[in-house]
Design an enzyme around this catalytic site. Structure first.
Site, PDB file in Angstrom:
ATOM      1  N   PHE A 141       0.645  -0.887  -0.357  1.00 34.95           N
ATOM      2  CA  PHE A 141       0.248  -0.072   0.222  1.00 34.95           C
ATOM      3  C   PHE A 141       1.144   1.284  -0.688  1.00 34.95           C
ATOM      4  CE2 PHE A 141      -2.608   3.391   1.525  1.00 34.95           C
ATOM      5  CZ  PHE A 141      -3.831   3.238   0.359  1.00 34.95           C
ATOM      6  N   ASP A 226       8.812   2.171   1.481  1.00 31.29           N
ATOM      7  CA  ASP A 226       8.349   3.308   2.406  1.00 31.29           C
ATOM      8  C   ASP A 226       7.918   2.638   3.655  1.00 31.29           C
ATOM      9  OD1 ASP A 226       5.967   4.044   3.243  1.00 31.29           O
ATOM     10  OD2 ASP A 226       4.553   2.739   1.161  1.00 31.29           O
ATOM     11  N   LYS A 256       1.824   9.518   8.224  1.00 30.86           N
ATOM     12  CA  LYS A 256       1.509   9.402   9.675  1.00 30.86           C
ATOM     13  C   LYS A 256       2.372   9.420  10.327  1.00 30.86           C
ATOM     14  CE  LYS A 256      -1.105   4.976   7.433  1.00 30.86           C
ATOM     15  NZ  LYS A 256      -0.751   4.691   6.551  1.00 30.86           N
TER      16      LYS A 256
END
Ligand SMILES: *Cc1c(COP(=O)(O)O)cnc(C)c1O
Length: 402
Positions: A141, A226, A256
């Site tokens: 993702f 990532d 995040k």
């Protein structure tokens, strides 16, 4: 402003005015403190989603709240055409605690990955004869933008939006040969999560990332990680790649938790591949003083109080408790994860039922897959809070898995 007295009234109003893009959980949350959040009916919940792996220090951490209040009274935003101080503070902390050299701030995880991919393409243009393809993994993702939908190797994020952005090749995760097989003279980079988060908490074999890095070095292409979900302490080290012996990526992306609740993303690179020049990239809000002040305050607490070590010990404690549940519930097939990113594999599609049952009993959990639950509480979650959460889950497993 319309005054809403109960959650159900608010939910009905929301359905009139908001795009129904997400199936939300019913409570209307108005306040958070540490691992707990409170709804506007006065109920409290243990938050084992941490604002989606964002609030690694918990809700309303005093250092973060103070930094935001102070910064709001000084300066919020100047565009990146001018120098401001909080972004330098955070950039320094990131660089000094990683093996990378330079930071660019943006506003989200998807944007961070977009920037990293722009860097990789330019690197390919300059150093690899125009190579532009980026290899990513199935079940990864990387975000929801046009390019990141192509990078994200999951069909349900892609089907309605074809044709996809060209230049991304998806391969099996945790399989070096799959990467070797698709590497060509057109390849400029590999982009991987150190542990796949949204894909179901998939932990690779210990040597996988290092072997991919070695392959990339041999081919002269960039190895990019990532760390939007795994960074900022979640896996038990400041950055997730540091869990894996010998791994030092060329590029890392953050999102995040890097803003501690304020919208912030970043991509970070080594000097050896720092190819972006004035005019190549930009962002109106990227690195704004408010978000980076929050992030800088949180990063300082992370380092000073060794929060990553708390993630490691808290994660070990939670895993042990979940393993003990497995002895008593045959519906639990596997407990996996690192630090405080933990997945619980179930023998059937029980996730939604369990998440609903836990919600009714005061615990917020994520059904990352129909048959997998994800635990990502604040990294400073207490033993008592873990005990309470596991006992709520225990009841839900008994009721929901017949
Ligand atoms: C959440 C996530 C993203 C996307 O971040 P946004 O801020 O939602 O754009 C990208 N990569 C990973 C690994 C993520 O977990």
């Amino acid at each position: 402003m319309v005054h809403m007295s109960t959650s159900s009234e608010y939910v009905a109003e929301e359905a009139k005015y908001y795009m129904q893009v997400v199936r939300r959980m019913p409570p209307v949350l108005v306040r958070g403190e540490g691992t707990r959040v409170f709804d506007n009916d006065g109920r409290s919940y243990l938050d084992f989603t941490a604002g989606w792996a964002v609030l690694n220090l918990g809700h309303s951490h005093p250092a973060v709240t103070r930094a935001i209040r102070e910064q709001a009274g000084l300066i919020l935003q100047m565009s990146n055409l001018f120098y401001t101080t909080p972004q330098l503070d955070l950039a320094r902390t990131i660089v000094e605690n990683s093996s990378l050299d330079r930071v660019f701030f943006c506003n989200s995880g998807a944007e961070a990955n977009e920037g990293a991919c722009k860097l990789a393409r330019k690197y390919g243009r300059i150093h690899l004869g125009g190579a532009h393809e980026i290899i990513t993994a199935f079940n990864s993702f990387h975000g929801r933008t046009m390019a990141m939908m192509a990078a994200t190797g999951q069909a349900h994020y892609q089907e309605a939006w074809r044709p996809l952005m060209p230049g991304f090749v998806n391969v099996d995760y945790n399989n070096l040969d799959a990467i070797r097989d698709v590497t060509t003279s057109n390849t400029c980079a590999v982009l991987l999560e150190p542990v796949q988060g949204e894909g179901g908490v998939n932990v690779p074999d210990p040597g996988y990332l290092k072997s991919v890095q070695d392959w990339c070095q041999m081919q002269g292409i960039l190895f990019m990680v990532d760390e939007v979900q795994t960074g900022m302490g979640r896996l038990g080290t400041m950055f997730g790649y540091q869990r894996f012996e010998g791994v030092e990526p060329d590029v890392m992306t953050l999102g995040k938790a890097v803003g501690a609740g304020a919208p912030l993303g970043a991509f970070v690179c080594k000097d050896s591949c720092s190819v972006l020049e004035p005019g190549d990239h930009g962002s109106t809000f990227g690195g704004n003083a408010l978000s980076t002040a929050a992030g800088a305050a949180a990063a300082r607490v992370m380092v000073d109080e060794d929060i990553p070590a708390m993630a490691e010990s808290g994660g070990g404690y939670l895993k042990g408790k979940l393993e003990a549940l497995r002895e008593r519930h045959s519906s639990i097939e596997e407990v996996r994860g690192m630090g405080l990113l933990i997945g619980l594999q179930l023998s059937g599609d029980y996730s939604a039922g369990i998440v609903g049952d836990c919600l009714d009993n005061g615990l917020l959990l994520n059904a990352v897959r129909p048959n997998t639950l994800r635990f990502m509480p604040p990294l400073n979650v207490s033993r008592e809070e873990v005990d309470e959460a596991v006992s709520i889950l225990d009841g839900a497993l008994g009721r929901q898995c017949g």
